[in-house]
Design a protein around this motif. Structure first.
Motif, mmCIF file in Angstrom:
data_model
loop_
_atom_site.group_PDB
_atom_site.id
_atom_site.type_symbol
_atom_site.label_atom_id
_atom_site.label_comp_id
_atom_site.label_asym_id
_atom_site.label_seq_id
_atom_site.Cartn_x
_atom_site.Cartn_y
_atom_site.Cartn_z
ATOM 1 N N LYS A 173 -2.625 8.168 0.321
ATOM 2 C CA LYS A 173 -2.242 7.170 -0.691
ATOM 3 C C LYS A 173 -3.458 6.597 -1.422
ATOM 4 O O LYS A 173 -3.318 5.772 -2.284
ATOM 5 N N GLY A 174 -4.653 7.013 -0.999
ATOM 6 C CA GLY A 174 -5.863 6.410 -1.566
ATOM 7 C C GLY A 174 -6.273 6.973 -2.870
ATOM 8 O O GLY A 174 -5.825 7.935 -3.382
ATOM 9 N N PHE B 246 0.803 -1.229 0.000
ATOM 10 C CA PHE B 246 0.000 0.000 0.000
ATOM 11 C C PHE B 246 0.833 1.274 0.000
ATOM 12 O O PHE B 246 0.283 2.366 0.034
ATOM 13 N N ILE C 164 -3.978 4.711 4.886
ATOM 14 C CA ILE C 164 -4.018 5.095 3.475
ATOM 15 C C ILE C 164 -4.649 6.481 3.347
ATOM 16 O O ILE C 164 -4.121 7.343 2.641
ATOM 17 N N ILE D 45 2.647 2.611 2.363
ATOM 18 C CA ILE D 45 2.364 3.368 3.588
ATOM 19 C C ILE D 45 3.423 3.037 4.628
ATOM 20 O O ILE D 45 4.146 2.049 4.502
#
Length: 87
Positions: A86-87, A49, A81, A51
């Motif tokens: 990061k989404g 992800f 996220i 992260i």
């Protein structure tokens, strides 16, 4: 693939199980994931992800990253996220 499905796949791989055998209610201990497996799962989640997980392997009880169940891990990852954009 959803965050939930990816997290379950990562945990299932560590537990040597099929993703279908992992539910949100399971704890990592239920699934037979030892402390090394937890750390490896955290690294895999960070990589998957992109992260940074605030997890202290030496003192997991002091971590703000909830590993009490698969569902808690999914929720924590979704939160990170969103928080880390990061989404």
């Amino acid at each position: 693939m959803s965050v939930k499905d990816q997290v379950i796949a990562i945990i299932a791989e560590q537990a040597l199980l099929e993703p279908a055998d992992v539910s949100a209610e399971n704890t990592l201990a239920d699934l037979g994931v030892d402390s090394l497996g937890v750390v490896e799962s955290i690294f895999a989640i960070e990589e998957a992800f992109d992260i940074n997980v605030p997890f202290n392997a030496n003192a997991p009880e002091d971590s703000s990253f909830d590993i009490s169940s698969v569902g808690a891990i999914i929720a924590a990852v979704e939160g990170l996220i969103a928080e880390q954009g990061k989404g």
